[in-house]
Design an enzyme around this catalytic site. Structure first.
Site, PDB file in Angstrom:
ATOM      1  N   HIS A 146      62.378  43.297  52.255  1.00 13.96           N
ATOM      2  CA  HIS A 146      62.765  41.852  51.528  1.00 13.96           C
ATOM      3  C   HIS A 146      64.112  41.642  51.377  1.00 13.96           C
ATOM      4  O   HIS A 146      64.531  42.744  50.584  1.00 13.96           O
ATOM      5  CB  HIS A 146      61.920  41.827  50.410  1.00 13.96           C
ATOM      6  CG  HIS A 146      60.119  41.872  50.883  1.00 13.96           C
ATOM      7  ND1 HIS A 146      59.207  42.195  50.101  1.00 13.96           N
ATOM      8  CD2 HIS A 146      59.594  41.130  51.927  1.00 13.96           C
ATOM      9  CE1 HIS A 146      58.072  41.724  50.756  1.00 13.96           C
ATOM     10  NE2 HIS A 146      58.188  41.207  51.777  1.00 13.96           N
TER      11      HIS A 146
ATOM     12  N   GLU B 271      65.323  42.528  47.640  1.00 19.48           N
ATOM     13  CA  GLU B 271      65.194  43.899  47.176  1.00 19.48           C
ATOM     14  C   GLU B 271      66.202  44.688  47.545  1.00 19.48           C
ATOM     15  O   GLU B 271      65.716  45.840  48.023  1.00 19.48           O
ATOM     16  CB  GLU B 271      63.855  44.009  47.424  1.00 19.48           C
ATOM     17  CG  GLU B 271      62.710  42.984  46.960  1.00 19.48           C
ATOM     18  CD  GLU B 271      61.349  43.442  47.313  1.00 19.48           C
ATOM     19  OE1 GLU B 271      60.986  44.449  48.052  1.00 19.48           O
ATOM     20  OE2 GLU B 271      60.314  42.538  47.122  1.00 19.48           O
TER      21      GLU B 271
ATOM     22  N   HIS C  19      60.052  48.779  47.765  1.00 16.32           N
ATOM     23  CA  HIS C  19      60.093  47.544  47.315  1.00 16.32           C
ATOM     24  C   HIS C  19      60.578  47.515  45.817  1.00 16.32           C
ATOM     25  O   HIS C  19      60.607  48.479  45.200  1.00 16.32           O
ATOM     26  CB  HIS C  19      58.971  46.800  47.681  1.00 16.32           C
ATOM     27  CG  HIS C  19      58.470  46.586  49.148  1.00 16.32           C
ATOM     28  ND1 HIS C  19      58.708  45.463  49.869  1.00 16.32           N
ATOM     29  CD2 HIS C  19      58.073  47.640  50.122  1.00 16.32           C
ATOM     30  CE1 HIS C  19      58.355  45.747  51.043  1.00 16.32           C
ATOM     31  NE2 HIS C  19      58.105  46.720  51.244  1.00 16.32           N
TER      32      HIS C  19
ATOM     33  N   GLU D  97      57.068  50.423  44.400  1.00 17.83           N
ATOM     34  CA  GLU D  97      57.704  49.275  44.025  1.00 17.83           C
ATOM     35  C   GLU D  97      58.594  49.587  42.720  1.00 17.83           C
ATOM     36  O   GLU D  97      58.073  50.008  41.627  1.00 17.83           O
ATOM     37  CB  GLU D  97      56.602  48.386  43.115  1.00 17.83           C
ATOM     38  CG  GLU D  97      55.600  47.687  44.289  1.00 17.83           C
ATOM     39  CD  GLU D  97      56.406  46.344  45.103  1.00 17.83           C
ATOM     40  OE1 GLU D  97      57.137  46.038  44.823  1.00 17.83           O
ATOM     41  OE2 GLU D  97      55.597  45.961  46.078  1.00 17.83           O
TER      42      GLU D  97
END
Length: 395
Positions: free
Chosen positions: A161, A164, A306, A365
């Site tokens: 992404h 990110e 991420h 994450e």
């Protein structure tokens, strides 16, 4: 550093002389037959750089050796000179073992900075392999770095992404620290990285989405075609903080054939800064490159980095193998991140990997806050994630 082969030199002798594991020396020279070294041939010596030194009045090799703490034999190996015929003003090369930082991590990565740093690392530490696995929509290379020779094959990627990209910095910092640790023979958190090298084959793709990352970190592209496209998708706004997609508005982590139709039906139906799964699974070159890499390399496990949330997603539709839980519990222990088995989400990279290969796959994450996370969090995030990198040796 480059070493010119002199009479009597063998890989075994060079390995001992420079205190380098023999296999690492061989791996740093993939196109050289270790049993067929020829006088005058040039080989790469990993973990070393050279410093030029000009002979001063009164210098002897012993004096130079003592001053720079370099064995005379090592100096002679790097310089086929007569030790009794040193002349003032002549230059010699001093082999210096790399034991300190080569890169700095004080700002977010752009693609050009990533490429520059990757080229520097592969030139400084030739035992890593750098290759292009595909190209982005804007024709930027997507790079994979490989290092190690173990039976355990682990893949880690970042920047699926656009907003990110701190994940790219985390991966590059680990790669850098790993290489410096191998060179200096200093462990990382008590882990001997030579053992890691021997037992783990690591694949890293630091930046899956280079076009999107550059949109966030450099602004509008110069090419008129793509400038017009992203402005149209972003409602003419030049604030791209909410942009997760690739340059043509497709979310690359919604691109995989793992119940893709579910995501397609309930998410955006046209190109957008985020959450558009694309016109079909694997429609985007970046997603295709990653799928092809996985199919080629047959990894034992994959981790997609991420941001944000400090959680680790590790299951998909009950298809994950039993060992996936043992692994994620260790990841959680060393990072403090919370493991989450199931979530109502499909078509992601780790979902597809688990579905297709029935092997452990993880979406990690990193950090907390609102994307893009401020770069001031980088050091803290790196320290949290470092344990995850290292624990791939033990679980």
């Amino acid at each position: 550093m480059n070493l010119v082969i002199q009479p009597g030199m063998t890989y075994y002798r060079i390995s001992n002389l420079f205190n380098i594991p023999l296999q690492q020396l061989i791996n740093a020279n993939p196109y050289t037959d270790p049993n067929m070294l020829r006088i005058g041939q040039v080989v790469n010596i990993p973990h070393y750089d050279v410093q030029e030194y000009q002979i001063q009045q009164g210098d002897t090799l012993w004096i130079i050796s003592q001053r720079f703490q370099i064995p005379i034999e090592r100096i002679l190996a790097a310089n086929p000179v007569d030790p009794y015929q040193l002349r003032v003003g002549d230059g010699i090369l001093l082999p210096i073992r790399i034991d300190e930082a080569v890169l700095s991590f004080d700002q977010p990565y752009t693609f050009s900075k990533l490429e520059e740093d990757l080229f520097l690392l592969v030139n400084t530490f030739p035992l890593i392999t750098l290759r292009e696995i595909g190209r982005s929509v804007m024709n930027k290379p997507i790079y994979e770095v490989s290092i190690g020779e173990g039976d355990k094959h682990v893949h880690i990627n970042g920047s699926f992404h656009a907003n990110e990209s701190i994940t790219t910095s985390v991966i590059m910092r680990f790669l850098h620290d790993y290489l410096v640790s191998l060179s200096s023979n200093e462990p990382i958190r008590g882990v001997d990285m030579n053992t890691f090298y021997n037992e783990v084959t690591l694949s890293l793709v630091p930046m899956v989405n280079p076009d999107g990352v550059d949109l966030l970190n450099e602004g509008l592209p110069e090419e008129e075609e793509f400038r017009d496209l992203v402005l149209t998708i972003n409602n003419q706004s030049t604030n791209f903080n909410n942009w997760k997609a690739n340059i043509r508005g497709v979310d690359l982590n919604n691109q995989y054939p793992a119940n893709w139709e579910i995501e397609s039906n309930r998410k955006r139906q046209q190109p957008a800064p985020r959450d558009y799964p694309g016109p079909s699974p694997l429609s985007e070159p970046e997603a295709i490159a990653m799928a092809n890499l996985v199919e080629e390399k047959d990894f034992d496990r994959v981790l997609a980095f991420h941001t944000q949330g400090e959680v680790i997603y590790w299951g998909y539709e009950g298809l994950e193998p039993p060992e996936a839980q043992t692994i994620v519990e260790e990841y959680s222990r060393v990072s403090g991140y919370v493991p989450i088995r199931y979530v109502d989400s499909h078509a992601g990279f780790k979902d597809w990997f688990i579905q297709e290969y029935r092997r452990p796959g993880y979406t990690v994450e990193l950090g907390r806050g609102t994307n893009p996370l401020p770069f001031s969090q980088f050091n803290e995030i790196y320290e949290e994630s470092l344990g995850i990198f290292l624990s791939n040796l033990t679980v």
